[in-house]
Design a protein around this motif. Structure first.
Motif, PDB file in Angstrom:
ATOM      1  N   PRO A  16       0.284 -10.016 -10.884  1.00 39.95           N
ATOM      2  CA  PRO A  16       1.652 -10.043 -10.345  1.00 39.95           C
ATOM      3  C   PRO A  16       2.100 -11.420  -9.853  1.00 39.95           C
ATOM      4  O   PRO A  16       3.209 -11.863 -10.169  1.00 39.95           O
ATOM      5  N   ARG A  17       1.260 -12.099  -9.108  1.00 40.40           N
ATOM      6  CA  ARG A  17       1.655 -13.416  -8.593  1.00 40.40           C
ATOM      7  C   ARG A  17       1.778 -14.431  -9.724  1.00 40.40           C
ATOM      8  O   ARG A  17       2.666 -15.291  -9.699  1.00 40.40           O
ATOM      9  N   HIS A  18       0.889 -14.339 -10.698  1.00 43.18           N
ATOM     10  CA  HIS A  18       0.937 -15.274 -11.811  1.00 43.18           C
ATOM     11  C   HIS A  18       2.219 -15.068 -12.626  1.00 43.18           C
ATOM     12  O   HIS A  18       2.923 -16.028 -12.969  1.00 43.18           O
ATOM     13  N   THR A  62       6.282  -9.322  -4.740  1.00 43.89           N
ATOM     14  CA  THR A  62       6.177  -8.134  -3.896  1.00 43.89           C
ATOM     15  C   THR A  62       6.589  -6.887  -4.662  1.00 43.89           C
ATOM     16  O   THR A  62       6.030  -5.809  -4.450  1.00 43.89           O
ATOM     17  N   LEU A  63       7.557  -7.021  -5.555  1.00 45.49           N
ATOM     18  CA  LEU A  63       7.951  -5.886  -6.394  1.00 45.49           C
ATOM     19  C   LEU A  63       6.918  -5.627  -7.478  1.00 45.49           C
ATOM     20  O   LEU A  63       6.530  -4.484  -7.728  1.00 45.49           O
ATOM     21  N   LEU A  64       6.472  -6.686  -8.148  1.00 46.41           N
ATOM     22  CA  LEU A  64       5.527  -6.533  -9.255  1.00 46.41           C
ATOM     23  C   LEU A  64       4.202  -5.943  -8.793  1.00 46.41           C
ATOM     24  O   LEU A  64       3.520  -5.246  -9.553  1.00 46.41           O
ATOM     25  N   ALA A  65       3.827  -6.223  -7.555  1.00 50.98           N
ATOM     26  CA  ALA A  65       2.542  -5.737  -7.046  1.00 50.98           C
ATOM     27  C   ALA A  65       2.632  -4.325  -6.488  1.00 50.98           C
ATOM     28  O   ALA A  65       1.607  -3.709  -6.205  1.00 50.98           O
ATOM     29  N   ALA A 114      13.153  -0.926   8.708  1.00 49.31           N
ATOM     30  CA  ALA A 114      13.365   0.314   7.980  1.00 49.31           C
ATOM     31  C   ALA A 114      12.050   0.816   7.437  1.00 49.31           C
ATOM     32  O   ALA A 114      11.194   0.050   7.035  1.00 49.31           O
ATOM     33  N   PRO A 115      11.811   2.114   7.465  1.00 45.13           N
ATOM     34  CA  PRO A 115      10.571   2.655   6.934  1.00 45.13           C
ATOM     35  C   PRO A 115      10.438   2.374   5.449  1.00 45.13           C
ATOM     36  O   PRO A 115      11.409   2.426   4.709  1.00 45.13           O
ATOM     37  N   GLY A 116       9.224   2.090   5.038  1.00 50.73           N
ATOM     38  CA  GLY A 116       8.958   1.881   3.622  1.00 50.73           C
ATOM     39  C   GLY A 116       9.321   0.502   3.137  1.00 50.73           C
ATOM     40  O   GLY A 116       9.357   0.268   1.931  1.00 50.73           O
ATOM     41  N   ALA A 117       9.639  -0.436   4.058  1.00 51.21           N
ATOM     42  CA  ALA A 117      10.013  -1.778   3.632  1.00 51.21           C
ATOM     43  C   ALA A 117       8.862  -2.432   2.909  1.00 51.21           C
ATOM     44  O   ALA A 117       7.714  -2.292   3.286  1.00 51.21           O
ATOM     45  N   LEU A 118       9.181  -3.157   1.845  1.00 51.14           N
ATOM     46  CA  LEU A 118       8.153  -3.849   1.086  1.00 51.14           C
ATOM     47  C   LEU A 118       7.646  -5.034   1.872  1.00 51.14           C
ATOM     48  O   LEU A 118       8.412  -5.749   2.510  1.00 51.14           O
ATOM     49  N   SER A 119       6.384  -5.279   1.795  1.00 48.58           N
ATOM     50  CA  SER A 119       5.808  -6.428   2.500  1.00 48.58           C
ATOM     51  C   SER A 119       5.550  -7.523   1.510  1.00 48.58           C
ATOM     52  O   SER A 119       5.359  -7.300   0.333  1.00 48.58           O
ATOM     53  N   GLY A 120       5.548  -8.779   1.973  1.00 44.95           N
ATOM     54  CA  GLY A 120       5.335  -9.919   1.074  1.00 44.95           C
ATOM     55  C   GLY A 120       3.901 -10.122   0.809  1.00 44.95           C
ATOM     56  O   GLY A 120       3.023  -9.568   1.412  1.00 44.95           O
TER      57      GLY A 120
END
Length: 402
Positions: free
Chosen positions: A200-202, A264-267, A396-402
């Motif tokens: 994901p990061r790559h 963060t989305l890809l992972a 907000a609940p469920g927020a994506l983390s970096g």
């Protein structure tokens, strides 16, 4: 990290490998693709300047697809398999050679629709890519079916592109449409037999770097046009407005694209096939519109010095339409998945509508630049408020983390 240096061995990379970054070979690959991007942007600029709006835009869309698709195919392959041995390096250098041949054929494709040189470059690139997939099939038994499907799909599609050259001119457009559908279907078909590893990061970094390259090309195209226009010593005030608006646009486009980290989305949510393919394929619009903005800025500079007979509305649309497409696509792919309320989402489609309305203003480029700058300010303030709320326990609940 294990990099197998034996000839012929190509093991899948660890998708959780720490500190995975783009290699110098990948950066060289991107750098050489800039030539093709510059040729496509410059040819679109010339087509609009000469009044070939519809044909120029259509040819730009097709030519940019071939550039982007070849880049994307290698990018995802290298995230899965990258042994960095001599054979691999030589094969990638062959692909780079193919990209330069493709770039050499862009002008001919725009002038008279001749795709022969572009197809030759594509043959070189795609033959090398098919060879890499065959190496992967031999070295990675667990993913052999997937790799063989990729190799088969690449070869069959390439035969289709070559076959187009022998069709009558009237059949070229529908033939190209069929080939594009076939091309984008290959990864979906191949991955249905099993996933290849990807980092994901790559992947996020590779897309970010190519976006930066395209934005840089937009700056270069606009700067060259403004410099040439200033040399004629008239329309100076209008040129300053184009230059200022163009800089604001590029700065804001960069800011918005990098407002949230893509990895963060890809992972997390985008590991699913549908979302991952939507994100990856949607970048065609981001990259193509960013390149088209550069062409539009150049057209606006030439309009001020009366070096084009295109109408003021057409010249303005050459900037406002791709800017609106860029904004909406970045919002849909990068930012909207993080947003949870209408208050966060409404500014983006509203700004896109205002940008399109700017087509009919006296200084469209500067107006678009100011609108995007205001949007950046809104996004930044909203992000700061969200960070403050999270810090005080109100996230907000469920927020994506970096």
């Amino acid at each position: 990290m294990h990099r197998d240096s034996r000839w012929g061995a190509m093991r899948g990379r660890d998708p959780n490998e720490p500190h995975r970054a783009a290699t110098s070979l990948e950066l060289l690959f991107d750098l050489c693709f800039v030539v093709a991007v510059a040729q496509a942007s410059g040819s679109l600029h010339e087509a609009v300047t000469e009044g070939h709006y519809a044909a120029g835009s259509l040819r730009f869309a097709v030519v940019f697809f071939t550039i982007w698709w070849a880049w994307m195919n290698f990018t995802w392959f290298a995230s899965a398999y990258d042994p960095d041995d001599v054979a691999y390096r030589l094969t990638v250098l062959v692909q780079i050679t193919g990209s330069l041949i493709l770039a050499a054929g862009v002008a001919r494709a725009f002038e008279d629709g001749d795709l022969s040189v572009i197809t030759l470059g594509y043959v070189v690139m795609r033959t090398a890519l098919a060879a890499l997939w065959l190496r992967a099939a031999r070295s990675d038994p667990g993913r052999r079916r997937t790799a063989l499907r990729f190799a088969t799909g690449v070869v069959v599609c390439q035969l289709g592109w070559v076959g187009l050259l022998f069709l009558p001119a009237s059949a070229h457009l529908p033939g190209i449409a069929v080939m594009i559908v076939a091309e984008v279907s290959v990864p979906v078909w191949a991955q249905s037999a099993g996933m290849t590893p990807w980092h994901p990061r790559h992947i996020a970094e590779r897309y970010e770097l190519f976006t930066l390259i395209v934005l840089g090309e937009s700056v270069a195209a606009a700067a060259t046009a403004v410099r040439g226009a200033l040399a004629e010593h008239h329309g100076t005030g209008g040129l300053y407005a184009v230059a200022a608006g163009g800089l604001l646009m590029v700065f804001a486009m960069w800011w918005l694209y990098f407002a949230r980290p893509a990895h963060t989305l890809l992972a997390t949510t985008h590991r699913a096939h549908r979302k991952r393919f939507t994100w990856a394929y949607g970048h065609y619009l981001i990259l193509a519109s960013a390149a088209a903005v550069g062409a539009g800025l150049a057209v606006n500079a030439e309009h001020i010095t009366h070096r084009t007979e295109a109408s003021a509305t057409t010249v303005a649309a050459a900037v406002t339409v791709p800017a609106a497409i860029f904004l909406l696509t970045v919002w849909a792919l990068h930012l909207r998945p993080h947003q949870r309320g209408a208050a966060e989402q409404i500014p983006f489609p509203l700004a896109a509508a205002l940008i399109l309305t700017a087509t009919f203003t006296p200084v469209p480029t500067l107006t678009v630049g100011l609108l995007l700058a205001v949007l950046v300010a809104v996004v930044t303030v909203a992000g700061d408020d969200r960070t403050t709320a999270r810090g005080s326990g109100g996230a907000a609940p469920g927020a994506l983390s970096g």
